[in-house]
Scaffold this active site. Sequence first.
Site, PDB file in Angstrom:
ATOM      1  N   LYS A 125       0.882  -1.163   0.000  1.00  0.00           N
ATOM      2  CA  LYS A 125       0.000   0.000   0.000  1.00  0.00           C
ATOM      3  C   LYS A 125       0.921   1.216   0.000  1.00  0.00           C
ATOM      4  O   LYS A 125       1.445   1.617   1.047  1.00  0.00           O
ATOM      5  CB  LYS A 125      -0.900  -0.007   1.228  1.00  0.00           C
ATOM      6  CG  LYS A 125      -1.912   1.114   1.246  1.00  0.00           C
ATOM      7  CD  LYS A 125      -2.902   0.928   2.380  1.00  0.00           C
ATOM      8  CE  LYS A 125      -4.077   1.883   2.292  1.00  0.00           C
ATOM      9  NZ  LYS A 125      -3.719   3.288   2.197  1.00  0.00           N
ATOM     10  N   GLU A 183      -1.367   4.274  -7.845  1.00  0.00           N
ATOM     11  CA  GLU A 183      -0.930   5.312  -6.924  1.00  0.00           C
ATOM     12  C   GLU A 183       0.157   6.163  -7.583  1.00  0.00           C
ATOM     13  O   GLU A 183       1.107   5.619  -8.147  1.00  0.00           O
ATOM     14  CB  GLU A 183      -0.368   4.609  -5.683  1.00  0.00           C
ATOM     15  CG  GLU A 183      -0.432   5.414  -4.429  1.00  0.00           C
ATOM     16  CD  GLU A 183      -1.817   5.456  -3.781  1.00  0.00           C
ATOM     17  OE1 GLU A 183      -2.810   4.984  -4.389  1.00  0.00           O
ATOM     18  OE2 GLU A 183      -1.899   5.991  -2.671  1.00  0.00           O
TER      19      GLU A 183
HETATM   20  S1  IVH Z   1      -7.117  -0.873  -3.890  1.00  0.00           S
HETATM   21  C1  IVH Z   1     -11.468  -0.499  -4.028  1.00  0.00           C
HETATM   22  N1  IVH Z   1      -4.538  -1.316  -3.775  1.00  0.00           N
HETATM   23  O1  IVH Z   1      -5.149   3.200  -0.580  1.00  0.00           O
HETATM   24  C2  IVH Z   1     -10.045  -0.722  -3.788  1.00  0.00           C
HETATM   25  N2  IVH Z   1      -5.363   0.761  -2.977  1.00  0.00           N
HETATM   26  O2  IVH Z   1      -7.153   3.472   1.536  1.00  0.00           O
HETATM   27  C3  IVH Z   1      -9.333   0.487  -3.317  1.00  0.00           C
HETATM   28  N3  IVH Z   1      -3.638   2.307  -2.197  1.00  0.00           N
HETATM   29  O3  IVH Z   1      -7.466   5.143  -2.333  1.00  0.00           O
HETATM   30  C4  IVH Z   1      -7.996   0.628  -3.770  1.00  0.00           C
HETATM   31  N4  IVH Z   1      -1.917   0.989  -2.621  1.00  0.00           N
HETATM   32  O4  IVH Z   1      -4.970   5.389  -2.879  1.00  0.00           O
HETATM   33  C5  IVH Z   1      -5.528  -0.448  -3.507  1.00  0.00           C
HETATM   34  N5  IVH Z   1      -2.270  -1.817  -3.741  1.00  0.00           N
HETATM   35  C6  IVH Z   1      -3.255  -0.958  -3.513  1.00  0.00           C
HETATM   36  C7  IVH Z   1      -3.029   0.322  -2.967  1.00  0.00           C
HETATM   37  C8  IVH Z   1      -4.130   1.146  -2.697  1.00  0.00           C
HETATM   38  C9  IVH Z   1      -2.307   2.166  -2.157  1.00  0.00           C
HETATM   39  C10 IVH Z   1      -4.385   3.485  -1.720  1.00  0.00           C
HETATM   40  C11 IVH Z   1      -5.351   4.061  -2.714  1.00  0.00           C
HETATM   41  C12 IVH Z   1      -6.689   4.019  -2.041  1.00  0.00           C
HETATM   42  C13 IVH Z   1      -6.324   3.967  -0.614  1.00  0.00           C
HETATM   43  C14 IVH Z   1      -7.406   3.309   0.198  1.00  0.00           C
END
Ligand code: IVH
Length: 684
Positions: A125, A183
Amino acid sequence: MGGDLFAEAAERQAAAQRIEELIREIQEHDYRYYVLAQPIISDSEYDRLVAELRALEERYPELRRPDSPTQRVGGTVTKEFPIVLHRRPMLSLDNAYDFAELEAFAQRLRRLLPEATWTYIAQHKIDGVAVSLWYEGGVFVRGLTRGDGLQGDDITPNLRTVRGIPLRLRGVGYPPELEVRGEVYMMREDFTRLNALREEIGDPPFMNPRNATAGSLKLQDSAEVARRRLRFSAYFAEGEGLPDSDAERMQLLQAWRFPVVETFGPTDLGGVQTFIEAWEAQRDTLPYDIDGIVVKVDSWDLRELFGVTAKAPRWAIAYKYQPEQAITELRSITYQVGRTGYITPVAELKPVRLSGTTVKRASLYNYDEIERLGLHIPDVVVVEKSGEIIPKVVRVLPERRPVGAAPVVPPTVCPECGTPLVQPPGEVGRYCPNYRGCPPQVIGRLAHFVSRKALNIQSLGEKILRKLYEKGLVRTFSGLYALTPQQLQGIEGFAEKLPQKIVQNIQASKAVPYPRVLYGLGIRHVGETVAEKLAEAFPTIDALLSASEEAIAAVYTIGETIARSVRAYLDDPENRAEIERLRAAGLQFALQASPKASSEGPLAGKRFLVSGTFGEISRDTLIAYIERHGGQYASSVSKNLDYLVVGDSPGPSKLEKAKKLGIPLLSLSELEALVGVPVTESVA
Ligand code: IVH
């Protein structure tokens, strides 16, 4: 007449072909640099390729393609970003803070679909800013921010400057319409560099890489965005005919040349936990910040069945890492006044151990931050350190606040000179406007003027400058040039020879070239590179003094903000008078003719290209050596090349192409034999 037309058409066709070649080659290098992190050419060689492409495109504007790498440098100025609806909402994620919460997440899923079985994927993340990218027929057409989740800002021109984002997809099998989400982020190193640069030109620093990224994406001038070195990593792909498995989608994204976030799986919950633990131990070693691991059900069909709640999907969860924190006492707040008058509040703490160092102070960045935290004096606060970034105060523990603690009231006047502070519209920071009378501002400007990259006057540190200021001996740059050893003698604590030496160093600085003098003036927004660009475009100070704001803004990569700041500086009569005094003192205010590549010498008339590494000798040194002896440096292998100079592990494609075209190869010693002087003696 007809012959001319023929020649023109042939030339144009050759240009078209070369443009095609250059685009391919640059895209390849972008991919190696931004996706694989394995560049095979130096920055300067890369710049040459781009320069050649830009020159051709300027000559034949009709041949400029929207997916050309030159279009990444930006230049679009957007007044307001149009708002566009997302095809499907961009949701956020629920969080888990330990394995029990992760287990509870899996349990919820099992209750929802008791009959089904599934696997998970786990992904970094990255702590950045989510964006959605649209591709039609493999071409990047639109990019949106997350916005409120339903609709986002169309920031396409800014996203085009992000090098990792493919403008055109490679490979086969991509859907005619493809949405990729991921991202945008900034490497820690680039973040540190950006903040140092901001400090240099008097802009307040960003709090962390995420803020810096968010701020950069919202800039209206895409040329400035390009300079921020943003990165992209994908974690989502949607389009017709894509496989059910998300892990497979990630592989396809990679094949189409997207950078993809570190992904593990498909795996079971045990595998996910192993991944989480492994990265928790190593995350400090990554060049960017991750704040956790995202765990997702791998199958898109099952995701559909699990569905979403109002704000987050049921099939995914973010496992958040705990940042290293410590609890300590906030004793007081001090206010530092910088060279530009920007006031930085600093938290003075009771010393506490945190991630292996003792923390005594933490930056509070700006006044809003004090208010947001609701700080009192004294207070018990939580401090945190992530990566190599300076510690910050994350929150207060109001329940532990001593009786009688008083809320922090930020000063309304400058703590150094008492002048009422101003807050420029739209900025969170406050400034002391007493440009010429506020001691730390004047001393800070003098320190900048004498610094290594500016006038490089050694032995004249900030301490001495402060003394000179306090004694009234030096208050302006030009004041330095009137200093005598006798005046310096009067300052206590000086070694015997020092006054003489300082005066000598000051006098020697009169030879420092014009661009560095320009930089030394400390004009807001004028860093080293901008100073060089300005000097190139306006080779004398008189040319610059009489240049219009538009003319300044028109200089490549300069733009409106900088131009306005330069013009305002030059229009100030006091600044003009100071420039005149410096000129009278003998400082350089015109560009010296540079010892350009000579058209004479043993290599005259020959074109060279270098490939591979040469031990201690850098590629740039070698290029300078070739040019110094009359050779021309080419940007790529073509039939116009005379020699390819080959070192260790040369680029295979260059080598092959050179062989095919029958271009002779030279070793370093053969080249040196041709010149007659070894590189080490020539370029010293
Ligand atoms: S999936 C519906 N995958 O985290 C799924 N998000 O707290 C939502 N983010 O807005 C996103 N790495 O900015 C996903 N490998 C990853 C991610 C990720 C960073 C961020 C993204 C999202 C936020 C959610």
